[in-house]
Design a protein around this motif. Sequence first.
Motif, PDB file in Angstrom:
ATOM      1  N   ILE A   1       8.375  10.680  -0.892  1.00 27.46           N
ATOM      2  CA  ILE A   1       6.979  10.743  -0.438  1.00 27.46           C
ATOM      3  C   ILE A   1       6.738  11.939   0.476  1.00 27.46           C
ATOM      4  O   ILE A   1       5.692  12.588   0.384  1.00 27.46           O
ATOM      5  CB  ILE A   1       6.552   9.412   0.219  1.00 27.46           C
ATOM      6  CG1 ILE A   1       6.404   8.340  -0.862  1.00 27.46           C
ATOM      7  CG2 ILE A   1       5.249   9.568   1.000  1.00 27.46           C
ATOM      8  CD1 ILE A   1       5.985   6.965  -0.354  1.00 27.46           C
TER       9      ILE A   1
ATOM     10  N   ARG B   1       3.920  14.735  -0.394  1.00 23.98           N
ATOM     11  CA  ARG B   1       2.789  15.115   0.466  1.00 23.98           C
ATOM     12  C   ARG B   1       2.776  16.594   0.809  1.00 23.98           C
ATOM     13  O   ARG B   1       1.714  17.173   1.000  1.00 23.98           O
ATOM     14  CB  ARG B   1       2.813  14.268   1.731  1.00 23.98           C
ATOM     15  CG  ARG B   1       2.466  12.826   1.437  1.00 23.98           C
ATOM     16  CD  ARG B   1       2.278  12.002   2.687  1.00 23.98           C
ATOM     17  NE  ARG B   1       1.744  10.697   2.333  1.00 23.98           N
ATOM     18  CZ  ARG B   1       2.274   9.553   2.698  1.00 23.98           C
ATOM     19  NH1 ARG B   1       3.356   9.529   3.463  1.00 23.98           N
ATOM     20  NH2 ARG B   1       1.728   8.412   2.319  1.00 23.98           N
TER      21      ARG B   1
ATOM     22  N   ASP C   1       0.382   5.748  -6.758  1.00 17.01           N
ATOM     23  CA  ASP C   1      -0.740   6.596  -6.384  1.00 17.01           C
ATOM     24  C   ASP C   1      -1.219   7.262  -7.665  1.00 17.01           C
ATOM     25  O   ASP C   1      -0.393   7.664  -8.493  1.00 17.01           O
ATOM     26  CB  ASP C   1      -0.258   7.641  -5.364  1.00 17.01           C
ATOM     27  CG  ASP C   1      -1.383   8.384  -4.680  1.00 17.01           C
ATOM     28  OD1 ASP C   1      -2.503   7.855  -4.603  1.00 17.01           O
ATOM     29  OD2 ASP C   1      -1.132   9.514  -4.198  1.00 17.01           O
TER      30      ASP C   1
ATOM     31  N   GLU D   1       8.457   7.726   4.377  1.00 23.05           N
ATOM     32  CA  GLU D   1       8.477   9.076   3.804  1.00 23.05           C
ATOM     33  C   GLU D   1       9.691   9.302   2.890  1.00 23.05           C
ATOM     34  O   GLU D   1       9.660  10.154   2.021  1.00 23.05           O
ATOM     35  CB  GLU D   1       8.496  10.123   4.929  1.00 23.05           C
ATOM     36  CG  GLU D   1       7.252  10.103   5.797  1.00 23.05           C
ATOM     37  CD  GLU D   1       6.107  10.863   5.175  1.00 23.05           C
ATOM     38  OE1 GLU D   1       6.203  12.100   5.059  1.00 23.05           O
ATOM     39  OE2 GLU D   1       5.122  10.217   4.799  1.00 23.05           O
TER      40      GLU D   1
ATOM     41  N   GLU E   1       0.851  -1.192   0.000  1.00 24.47           N
ATOM     42  CA  GLU E   1       0.000   0.000   0.000  1.00 24.47           C
ATOM     43  C   GLU E   1       0.887   1.242   0.000  1.00 24.47           C
ATOM     44  O   GLU E   1       1.915   1.283   0.682  1.00 24.47           O
ATOM     45  CB  GLU E   1      -0.914   0.013   1.229  1.00 24.47           C
ATOM     46  CG  GLU E   1      -1.976  -1.062   1.218  1.00 24.47           C
ATOM     47  CD  GLU E   1      -2.974  -0.886   0.093  1.00 24.47           C
ATOM     48  OE1 GLU E   1      -3.369   0.261  -0.208  1.00 24.47           O
ATOM     49  OE2 GLU E   1      -3.352  -1.909  -0.508  1.00 24.47           O
ATOM     50  N   PHE E   2       0.483   2.260  -0.722  1.00 21.48           N
ATOM     51  CA  PHE E   2       1.271   3.493  -0.822  1.00 21.48           C
ATOM     52  C   PHE E   2       1.576   4.061   0.565  1.00 21.48           C
ATOM     53  O   PHE E   2       2.699   4.473   0.841  1.00 21.48           O
ATOM     54  CB  PHE E   2       0.523   4.522  -1.682  1.00 21.48           C
ATOM     55  CG  PHE E   2       1.364   5.686  -2.112  1.00 21.48           C
ATOM     56  CD1 PHE E   2       2.157   5.612  -3.244  1.00 21.48           C
ATOM     57  CD2 PHE E   2       1.359   6.874  -1.388  1.00 21.48           C
ATOM     58  CE1 PHE E   2       2.930   6.691  -3.655  1.00 21.48           C
ATOM     59  CE2 PHE E   2       2.131   7.950  -1.778  1.00 21.48           C
ATOM     60  CZ  PHE E   2       2.919   7.863  -2.916  1.00 21.48           C
ATOM     61  N   ASP E   3       0.571   4.066   1.436  1.00 19.61           N
ATOM     62  CA  ASP E   3       0.743   4.646   2.772  1.00 19.61           C
ATOM     63  C   ASP E   3       1.658   3.824   3.678  1.00 19.61           C
ATOM     64  O   ASP E   3       2.044   4.291   4.742  1.00 19.61           O
ATOM     65  CB  ASP E   3      -0.618   4.852   3.445  1.00 19.61           C
ATOM     66  CG  ASP E   3      -1.413   5.963   2.777  1.00 19.61           C
ATOM     67  OD1 ASP E   3      -0.798   6.839   2.127  1.00 19.61           O
ATOM     68  OD2 ASP E   3      -2.643   5.954   2.897  1.00 19.61           O
ATOM     69  N   GLU E   4       2.001   2.606   3.274  1.00 17.35           N
ATOM     70  CA  GLU E   4       2.914   1.778   4.057  1.00 17.35           C
ATOM     71  C   GLU E   4       4.382   2.098   3.770  1.00 17.35           C
ATOM     72  O   GLU E   4       5.265   1.665   4.509  1.00 17.35           O
ATOM     73  CB  GLU E   4       2.667   0.290   3.769  1.00 17.35           C
ATOM     74  CG  GLU E   4       1.362  -0.232   4.306  1.00 17.35           C
ATOM     75  CD  GLU E   4       1.124  -1.685   3.929  1.00 17.35           C
ATOM     76  OE1 GLU E   4       2.101  -2.401   3.626  1.00 17.35           O
ATOM     77  OE2 GLU E   4      -0.046  -2.096   3.929  1.00 17.35           O
TER      78      GLU E   4
ATOM     79  N   SER F   1       5.023   0.956  -4.688  1.00 16.84           N
ATOM     80  CA  SER F   1       3.592   1.181  -4.808  1.00 16.84           C
ATOM     81  C   SER F   1       3.354   2.295  -5.811  1.00 16.84           C
ATOM     82  O   SER F   1       4.294   2.783  -6.445  1.00 16.84           O
ATOM     83  CB  SER F   1       2.990   1.548  -3.447  1.00 16.84           C
ATOM     84  OG  SER F   1       1.571   1.485  -3.513  1.00 16.84           O
TER      85      SER F   1
END
Length: 161
Positions: free
Chosen positions: A140, A144, A54, A10, A4-7, A52
């Motif tokens: 990342i 963000r 997004d 940064e 998963e991208f959020d895993e 990943s």
Amino acid sequence: MLVEFDELPETSRVWIYQANRSFSVDELEEIKNKLDAFIIQWTAHGANLKASYDIKYKRFITIALDQNTNQATGCSIDASVHFIQQLESVYNVDLMDKMNVSYKQGEFIAYKPLIEFKKMAKNRSVSPNTIVFNNLVTNIAEYRSDWEVPAKDSWHNRFLN
């Protein structure tokens, strides 16, 4: 190895590809399936890459790689570029041209050649507060915080004077 991208941490490296048009819902579904398949088999010298993707605004494809697990190599980067070029061919879309600028006009995403964006800045059709997409971010954390920003806070600022 697809996660998963959020895993991803940064510090994970990102590559952002902006399309010169929005993808349809059907195209997005197909592209997601192709991205899943690509990342599952993406390797560097035989080692799996923890990666990943997004997709934002039906237009931007961001591939992210946790380089703490395994570093990207020339061959693995070439493979990702070749994959993006295949998407360009299949969907008749431009994803690799870095001489174009995407920015928000309300909720609409506009896409212009850099030369036109410069003219618009000179004519004050875009302002320092116009939200632009800084596709030069490298990880990342920057994606963000510094990807979708007012032009005055991006490299686009040089055209606003």
